[in-house]
Design a protein around this motif. Structure first.
Motif, PDB file in Angstrom:
ATOM      1  N   TYR A   7    -126.033   7.704 -24.204  1.00  0.00           N
ATOM      2  CA  TYR A   7    -126.985   7.722 -23.095  1.00  0.00           C
ATOM      3  C   TYR A   7    -127.021   9.122 -22.506  1.00  0.00           C
ATOM      4  N   THR A   9    -129.351  11.582 -19.730  1.00  0.00           N
ATOM      5  CA  THR A   9    -130.422  11.576 -18.739  1.00  0.00           C
ATOM      6  C   THR A   9    -131.594  12.402 -19.253  1.00  0.00           C
ATOM      7  N   VAL A  47    -132.444   8.045 -20.465  1.00  0.00           N
ATOM      8  CA  VAL A  47    -132.607   7.220 -19.272  1.00  0.00           C
ATOM      9  C   VAL A  47    -132.882   8.104 -18.064  1.00  0.00           C
ATOM     10  N   HIS A  50    -131.133   8.288 -12.276  1.00  0.00           N
ATOM     11  CA  HIS A  50    -130.619   7.280 -11.343  1.00  0.00           C
ATOM     12  C   HIS A  50    -130.214   5.977 -12.038  1.00  0.00           C
ATOM     13  N   GLU A  51    -130.485   5.861 -13.351  1.00  0.00           N
ATOM     14  CA  GLU A  51    -130.128   4.646 -14.085  1.00  0.00           C
ATOM     15  C   GLU A  51    -128.901   4.804 -14.975  1.00  0.00           C
ATOM     16  N   GLU A 131    -124.931  12.540 -11.346  1.00  0.00           N
ATOM     17  CA  GLU A 131    -125.925  11.498 -11.072  1.00  0.00           C
ATOM     18  C   GLU A 131    -125.367  10.437 -10.135  1.00  0.00           C
ATOM     19  N   TYR A 136    -128.889  15.200  -8.822  1.00  0.00           N
ATOM     20  CA  TYR A 136    -129.680  15.011 -10.034  1.00  0.00           C
ATOM     21  C   TYR A 136    -130.117  16.288 -10.722  1.00  0.00           C
TER      22      TYR A 136
END
Length: 138
Positions: A7, A9, A47, A50-51, A131, A136
């Motif tokens: 994963y 960002t 992703v 924020h997830e 994050e 961010y």
């Protein structure tokens, strides 16, 4: 290495693509760890920042890991090459360990090739993840 879902960002993905592109133009893309990083970017799950789960290693994360060969613990931050300083615990995303830990989670064992075999560590804890802290755009 065992297959896993990496994963990343969307923000980190864009910055890593630019980094690899600039390194490619500079003739630095033949290293195996860069190829591994390129492969991960091709197969990763992107992703929104924020997830991403708080226990996943992202760029600018600080982790504590256990070297399973020596049983020594160490804390490091995963950074861009320009901010890397091994003596201060800042490892480059383009280093073998940096490319290997990206996208792994606390509790995961990570293995990568070294010159005389393989190295395995276990990520004990994600001490800081930008994050998760609401940072961010680091």
């Amino acid at each position: 290495m065992t297959p896993r879902t990496v994963y990343i960002t969307a923000y980190d993905y864009e910055r890593l693509e630019l980094l690899l592109e600039s390194m490619s133009r500079g003739g630095q893309n033949s290293r195996e760890d860069l190829s591994s990083l390129e492969d991960e970017l091709e197969t990763c799950t992107i992703v929104p920042p924020h997830e991403i789960p708080a226990n996943i290693v992202t760029l600018n994360s600080r982790i504590r890991y256990l070297d399973l060969d020596t049983q020594q613990e160490r804390s490091v931050s995963l950074v861009f090459p320009s901010s890397a300083n091994l003596a201060e615990g800042r490892i480059s995303i383009t280093s073998p360990i940096g490319a290997a830990i990206l996208g792994y989670a606390a509790g995961d064992e990570v293995t990568w090739k070294i010159f005389n075999g393989k190295k395995t560590i276990r990520i004990e804890e994600v001490l800081y993840q930008p994050e998760a802290a609401g940072d961010y755009l680091l």
